[in-house]
Scaffold this active site. Structure first.
Site, PDB file in Angstrom:
ATOM      1  N   HIS A 220     -25.826  18.832 -17.887  1.00  0.00           N
ATOM      2  CA  HIS A 220     -27.236  18.556 -17.646  1.00  0.00           C
ATOM      3  C   HIS A 220     -27.913  19.776 -17.015  1.00  0.00           C
ATOM      4  CE1 HIS A 220     -26.525  18.050 -13.341  1.00  0.00           C
ATOM      5  NE2 HIS A 220     -25.603  17.126 -13.597  1.00  0.00           N
ATOM      6  N   CYS A 247     -20.385  17.251 -12.338  1.00  0.00           N
ATOM      7  CA  CYS A 247     -21.009  17.552 -13.624  1.00  0.00           C
ATOM      8  C   CYS A 247     -21.142  19.067 -13.810  1.00  0.00           C
ATOM      9  CB  CYS A 247     -22.372  16.888 -13.708  1.00  0.00           C
ATOM     10  SG  CYS A 247     -22.296  15.081 -13.789  1.00  0.00           S
TER      11      CYS A 247
END
Length: 271
Positions: A220, A247
């Site tokens: 992301h 992430c």
């Protein structure tokens, strides 16, 4: 008898005239007083003529010399300022040199392309522009690269987009703190979207794509706050050191490309 006497008288008269003429000529030739004016006048005229000729010729020669000197100086200045071309060698040596130059240039171009492809511009400990793509080249077209894969380097803080052994693109990344990003082989999953927000962490992001546990571990963008604004202090760590909760953070355009273009099932290798 009378005729003969007359002839003798005429001859005697002619002889006297001839004698007088000869004597007059001798006196003229031998008399310096008479000859001096003629000689002096002739000499003076000759000298005057010579002086005039010299005076006429000398300025011409001087002007010619001056023009020659000026032309010479101008030519010297031109030659000094001119950059002469390299020597031209014909024959086999020229062909060999040309081939070597082509090989050298081709090698340099390959190395330059390799460097440009493998490392984003401005890679350093300084903050990157996370609002722009990592590289100033087009993103790869997945349809043209059936062996497309994403390789995440925890050590380099980079994501390498590959087609087999061919490196296509390099992205800045920030992985999980405290080694919280899982290592191993994974695949892009179907969960993806424009934005999310995690209240427990107090952060969200844009353009997410899942690669593990269906929405738990994601590619992301750099993080956003509760209002959707990017958190600059976190974003400035991109490509420098791990700063996420597991992430893989990317620049805004890089994360958008993965979300929109990388097919589900694409291999992901994290090491």
């Amino acid at each position: 008898m009378a005729t003969k006497g007359k002839d003798m008288a005429v001859w005697g008269l002619d002889s006297k005239r001839l004698k007088r003429r000869v004597l007059a000529m001798l006196r003229w030739l031998l008399d310096p007083v008479r000859r001096t004016p003629v000689v002096v006048t002739t000499a003076l005229l000759t000298l005057l003529l010579t002086v005039m000729i010299v005076n006429l010729i000398q300025p011409v020669d001087a002007a010619h010399a001056e023009r020659s000197a000026g032309a010479s100086a101008s030519s010297t200045a031109t030659v000094s300022a001119r950059q002469f071309p390299k020597a031209h060698h014909s024959g086999k040596s020229e062909s060999s040199s040309s081939s070597a130059t082509k090989r050298h240039t081709k090698k340099q171009d390959e190395e330059q392309t390799k460097v440009q492809t493998t490392e984003p511009a401005g890679a350093s400990a300084q903050p990157v522009d996370w609002l722009k793509p990592s590289q100033q080249i087009d993103y790869p077209d997945p349809a043209a690269h059936p062996g497309l894969s994403l390789e995440v380097s925890l050590q380099d803080q980079r994501v390498y987009v590959r087609d087999g052994s061919q490196l296509l693109y390099t992205m800045y990344a920030s992985t999980g703190m405290d080694d919280s990003t899982p290592r191993g082989s994974f695949r892009i999953q179907s969960e993806r979207g424009d934005h999310f927000y995690n209240p427990r962490e107090g952060m969200g992001a844009r353009y997410y794509t899942s690669f593990l546990n269906h929405g738990v571990f994601l590619f992301h963008s750099v993080p956003t706050d509760s209002s959707g604004s990017y958190i600059k202090e976190e974003a400035d760590l991109l490509g420098i050191r791990p700063s996420s909760h597991g992430c893989i953070r990317l620049t805004v355009p890089d994360s958008l490309w993965i979300m929109q273009s990388v097919p589900t099932g694409t291999p992901v290798l994290i090491n």
